[in-house]
Design a protein around this motif. Sequence first.
Motif, PDB file in Angstrom:
ATOM      1  N   ALA A 139       6.901  26.123 164.321  1.00  0.00           N
ATOM      2  CA  ALA A 139       6.136  27.287 164.797  1.00  0.00           C
ATOM      3  C   ALA A 139       7.028  28.342 165.439  1.00  0.00           C
ATOM      4  O   ALA A 139       6.816  29.542 165.259  1.00  0.00           O
ATOM      5  CB  ALA A 139       5.074  26.836 165.801  1.00  0.00           C
ATOM      6  N   MET A 140       8.048  27.892 166.203  1.00  0.00           N
ATOM      7  CA  MET A 140       8.896  28.873 166.893  1.00  0.00           C
ATOM      8  C   MET A 140      10.375  28.525 166.819  1.00  0.00           C
ATOM      9  O   MET A 140      11.213  29.248 167.350  1.00  0.00           O
ATOM     10  CB  MET A 140       8.485  28.985 168.371  1.00  0.00           C
ATOM     11  CG  MET A 140       8.668  27.703 169.163  1.00  0.00           C
ATOM     12  SD  MET A 140       8.178  27.918 170.879  1.00  0.00           S
ATOM     13  CE  MET A 140       8.619  26.316 171.559  1.00  0.00           C
ATOM     14  N   GLY A 141      10.709  27.414 166.141  1.00  0.00           N
ATOM     15  CA  GLY A 141      12.100  26.990 166.076  1.00  0.00           C
ATOM     16  C   GLY A 141      12.937  27.858 165.153  1.00  0.00           C
ATOM     17  O   GLY A 141      12.421  28.554 164.276  1.00  0.00           O
ATOM     18  N   SER A 142      14.250  27.779 165.342  1.00  0.00           N
ATOM     19  CA  SER A 142      15.180  28.562 164.530  1.00  0.00           C
ATOM     20  C   SER A 142      15.498  27.894 163.202  1.00  0.00           C
ATOM     21  O   SER A 142      16.128  28.509 162.338  1.00  0.00           O
ATOM     22  CB  SER A 142      16.489  28.772 165.315  1.00  0.00           C
ATOM     23  OG  SER A 142      16.245  29.422 166.540  1.00  0.00           O
ATOM     24  N   TYR A 143      15.091  26.621 163.029  1.00  0.00           N
ATOM     25  CA  TYR A 143      15.478  25.869 161.839  1.00  0.00           C
ATOM     26  C   TYR A 143      14.266  25.155 161.236  1.00  0.00           C
ATOM     27  O   TYR A 143      14.308  23.961 160.943  1.00  0.00           O
ATOM     28  CB  TYR A 143      16.580  24.856 162.193  1.00  0.00           C
ATOM     29  CG  TYR A 143      17.787  25.506 162.840  1.00  0.00           C
ATOM     30  CD1 TYR A 143      18.774  26.094 162.072  1.00  0.00           C
ATOM     31  CD2 TYR A 143      17.908  25.547 164.230  1.00  0.00           C
ATOM     32  CE1 TYR A 143      19.877  26.706 162.658  1.00  0.00           C
ATOM     33  CE2 TYR A 143      19.003  26.154 164.830  1.00  0.00           C
ATOM     34  CZ  TYR A 143      19.983  26.739 164.042  1.00  0.00           C
ATOM     35  OH  TYR A 143      21.063  27.350 164.617  1.00  0.00           O
ATOM     36  N   GLY A 144      13.181  25.903 161.047  1.00  0.00           N
ATOM     37  CA  GLY A 144      11.927  25.316 160.574  1.00  0.00           C
ATOM     38  C   GLY A 144      12.057  24.622 159.235  1.00  0.00           C
ATOM     39  O   GLY A 144      11.637  23.471 159.069  1.00  0.00           O
ATOM     40  N   GLN A 145      12.649  25.303 158.253  1.00  0.00           N
ATOM     41  CA  GLN A 145      12.795  24.713 156.922  1.00  0.00           C
ATOM     42  C   GLN A 145      13.676  23.474 156.958  1.00  0.00           C
ATOM     43  O   GLN A 145      13.395  22.478 156.292  1.00  0.00           O
ATOM     44  CB  GLN A 145      13.389  25.754 155.953  1.00  0.00           C
ATOM     45  CG  GLN A 145      12.438  26.867 155.578  1.00  0.00           C
ATOM     46  CD  GLN A 145      11.302  26.385 154.674  1.00  0.00           C
ATOM     47  OE1 GLN A 145      11.383  25.326 154.074  1.00  0.00           O
ATOM     48  NE2 GLN A 145      10.244  27.175 154.583  1.00  0.00           N
ATOM     49  N   LYS A 146      14.734  23.537 157.739  1.00  0.00           N
ATOM     50  CA  LYS A 146      15.637  22.383 157.826  1.00  0.00           C
ATOM     51  C   LYS A 146      14.946  21.210 158.510  1.00  0.00           C
ATOM     52  O   LYS A 146      15.162  20.047 158.140  1.00  0.00           O
ATOM     53  CB  LYS A 146      16.908  22.766 158.584  1.00  0.00           C
ATOM     54  CG  LYS A 146      18.004  21.720 158.442  1.00  0.00           C
ATOM     55  CD  LYS A 146      19.364  22.265 158.818  1.00  0.00           C
ATOM     56  CE  LYS A 146      20.433  21.217 158.523  1.00  0.00           C
ATOM     57  NZ  LYS A 146      21.792  21.698 158.870  1.00  0.00           N
ATOM     58  N   ALA A 147      14.118  21.489 159.498  1.00  0.00           N
ATOM     59  CA  ALA A 147      13.378  20.422 160.175  1.00  0.00           C
ATOM     60  C   ALA A 147      12.445  19.711 159.194  1.00  0.00           C
ATOM     61  O   ALA A 147      12.334  18.474 159.197  1.00  0.00           O
ATOM     62  CB  ALA A 147      12.584  20.989 161.349  1.00  0.00           C
ATOM     63  N   ILE A 148      11.778  20.488 158.333  1.00  0.00           N
ATOM     64  CA  ILE A 148      10.907  19.898 157.314  1.00  0.00           C
ATOM     65  C   ILE A 148      11.724  19.037 156.357  1.00  0.00           C
ATOM     66  O   ILE A 148      11.313  17.938 155.973  1.00  0.00           O
ATOM     67  CB  ILE A 148      10.149  21.002 156.548  1.00  0.00           C
ATOM     68  CG1 ILE A 148       9.170  21.721 157.482  1.00  0.00           C
ATOM     69  CG2 ILE A 148       9.405  20.420 155.350  1.00  0.00           C
ATOM     70  CD1 ILE A 148       8.560  22.967 156.889  1.00  0.00           C
ATOM     71  N   SER A 149      12.917  19.519 155.987  1.00  0.00           N
ATOM     72  CA  SER A 149      13.793  18.765 155.084  1.00  0.00           C
ATOM     73  C   SER A 149      14.213  17.439 155.712  1.00  0.00           C
ATOM     74  O   SER A 149      14.213  16.395 155.052  1.00  0.00           O
ATOM     75  CB  SER A 149      15.021  19.611 154.742  1.00  0.00           C
ATOM     76  OG  SER A 149      15.907  18.889 153.914  1.00  0.00           O
ATOM     77  N   VAL A 150      14.583  17.467 156.989  1.00  0.00           N
ATOM     78  CA  VAL A 150      14.965  16.232 157.694  1.00  0.00           C
ATOM     79  C   VAL A 150      13.792  15.266 157.740  1.00  0.00           C
ATOM     80  O   VAL A 150      13.941  14.061 157.502  1.00  0.00           O
ATOM     81  CB  VAL A 150      15.458  16.555 159.121  1.00  0.00           C
ATOM     82  CG1 VAL A 150      15.598  15.278 159.949  1.00  0.00           C
ATOM     83  CG2 VAL A 150      16.781  17.299 159.082  1.00  0.00           C
ATOM     84  N   LEU A 151      12.606  15.799 158.022  1.00  0.00           N
ATOM     85  CA  LEU A 151      11.405  14.966 158.097  1.00  0.00           C
ATOM     86  C   LEU A 151      11.137  14.300 156.747  1.00  0.00           C
ATOM     87  O   LEU A 151      10.822  13.110 156.665  1.00  0.00           O
ATOM     88  CB  LEU A 151      10.213  15.824 158.518  1.00  0.00           C
ATOM     89  CG  LEU A 151       8.987  15.107 159.067  1.00  0.00           C
ATOM     90  CD1 LEU A 151       9.313  14.390 160.364  1.00  0.00           C
ATOM     91  CD2 LEU A 151       7.846  16.086 159.294  1.00  0.00           C
ATOM     92  N   ARG A 152      11.260  15.074 155.672  1.00  0.00           N
ATOM     93  CA  ARG A 152      11.002  14.558 154.330  1.00  0.00           C
ATOM     94  C   ARG A 152      12.027  13.481 153.956  1.00  0.00           C
ATOM     95  O   ARG A 152      11.667  12.406 153.474  1.00  0.00           O
ATOM     96  CB  ARG A 152      11.041  15.689 153.310  1.00  0.00           C
ATOM     97  CG  ARG A 152      10.735  15.233 151.882  1.00  0.00           C
ATOM     98  CD  ARG A 152      10.955  16.332 150.865  1.00  0.00           C
ATOM     99  NE  ARG A 152      10.071  17.477 151.130  1.00  0.00           N
ATOM    100  CZ  ARG A 152      10.489  18.675 151.487  1.00  0.00           C
ATOM    101  NH1 ARG A 152      11.789  18.896 151.646  1.00  0.00           N
ATOM    102  NH2 ARG A 152       9.637  19.653 151.700  1.00  0.00           N
ATOM    103  N   MET A 153      13.307  13.762 154.172  1.00  0.00           N
ATOM    104  CA  MET A 153      14.358  12.817 153.789  1.00  0.00           C
ATOM    105  C   MET A 153      14.250  11.509 154.577  1.00  0.00           C
ATOM    106  O   MET A 153      14.376  10.419 154.020  1.00  0.00           O
ATOM    107  CB  MET A 153      15.739  13.444 154.001  1.00  0.00           C
ATOM    108  CG  MET A 153      16.087  14.534 153.012  1.00  0.00           C
ATOM    109  SD  MET A 153      17.815  15.071 153.135  1.00  0.00           S
ATOM    110  CE  MET A 153      17.870  15.713 154.822  1.00  0.00           C
ATOM    111  N   THR A 154      14.002  11.626 155.872  1.00  0.00           N
ATOM    112  CA  THR A 154      13.898  10.436 156.718  1.00  0.00           C
ATOM    113  C   THR A 154      12.698   9.599 156.310  1.00  0.00           C
ATOM    114  O   THR A 154      12.786   8.366 156.201  1.00  0.00           O
ATOM    115  CB  THR A 154      13.785  10.844 158.200  1.00  0.00           C
ATOM    116  OG1 THR A 154      14.899  11.658 158.563  1.00  0.00           O
ATOM    117  CG2 THR A 154      13.739   9.628 159.099  1.00  0.00           C
TER     118      THR A 154
END
Length: 413
Positions: free
Chosen positions: A250-265
């Motif tokens: 919602a307000m982070g600087s790395y939203g797309q990367k956070a989603i990628s980490v969530l998906r990979m993990t």
Amino acid sequence: KDQFGTLPLKSEKFNEGSIWLFTTEKFDGGRPFTVQANYEGFNEGVKEGDELVVDGGMATFEVVERIGNDLRCKCTDPGLLLPRAKFSFWRDGKLVEKHHELTTFSEKDWSDIEFGISEGVDFIALSFVKDAAAVKHLKDYLLTKNKSVKVLAKIESLESLKNLEEIVEASDGIMVARGDLGVEIPLEQVPAVQEEIIDLCRKLNKPVIIASQLLESMIEYPTPTRAEVADVSEAVRQRADALMLSGESAMGSYGQKAISVLRMTSARMELWGREENQQSFLPQIGESLPDQVAEQICSCACQMANKLGVDAIFVYTTHGQMASLLCRNRPNPPIFAFTNKNSTQMALTLEWGVVPIAFDLSEDMDANVSTTTHLMKAKGVMRQGDVILVVSDVIPMSVTPTVYQSLQVVVIE
């Protein structure tokens, strides 16, 4: 609307040893060393010497004096007060329970609900649910609007934990809001409570979302802590249906990367689960014979799918019942759910392992299977020689539910 909270216009910095007044008085603008609480009875049951905790530990105060409805407090652990922060009071390591009454639905809530309905939302998440009555009230209202909006109950208070089973039974799904929940129970209890809620939701066949602080550090940094990755993995291991980012996206600087980490993990942990072939006994929940038959078909289907090593499970469903029951058993292959109802398709997006697909179902099951296998083959999802297990609860007018609930194995040509 917050259960315990403030309405500051901006963030405030608390310094150790500073004295602050927490007041229910309404005023515009800001006052030095003053925090405005948002409900009467803010200091109900609070004693001098109690601990006031902001947002589960962002800052801590000692209550030094009661002044009418207000509290004068000394900062013992410095930190920040962010807008709409949550307060809790502790005494001798236990939460001081509050007994003030907040209306479940404010005028603003009803306005937001109406706006959501007009925009065609699929889910409404209800905050600070104390019991099943609030969920039923909202669901009854949605029925009067002839809307198939699903109601999710957020578990984030002691009251919700005390009435957990009735809330889960009344809801269409559950969200474990760990940020607010962690304000009301000791931190060390959160992991066990999370697993308890997931287990109960699975037994009652209700989807459950784990939310709050999954990858919190990624609000500011491009790489999560290893502890955060372990937390995500644990939620997947516990068989949660969904994981929800909040501040990270919602307000982070790395939203797309956070989603990628969530998906990979999540993908890696689910693969490990399949390799370990984790299985657990699930109690029967259906009361009628057709429901019990559907449960048994889905249980057997998942056992077959795992033992035969099929490539996918295809389920043809109007209301989503069989897809949900398959998901409850957490099979190894992906579940592709074909449905002719848009509301069913959207509701199934929340279910574990289910890929819902809009499809014009016919009463001819052979035609359904033939068309969908060709469709999935054309999309490159399935290939010639793949084995699929087919389940259906599509009921033609000419037969009864117990006759037509079906299970078959098909090899794609």
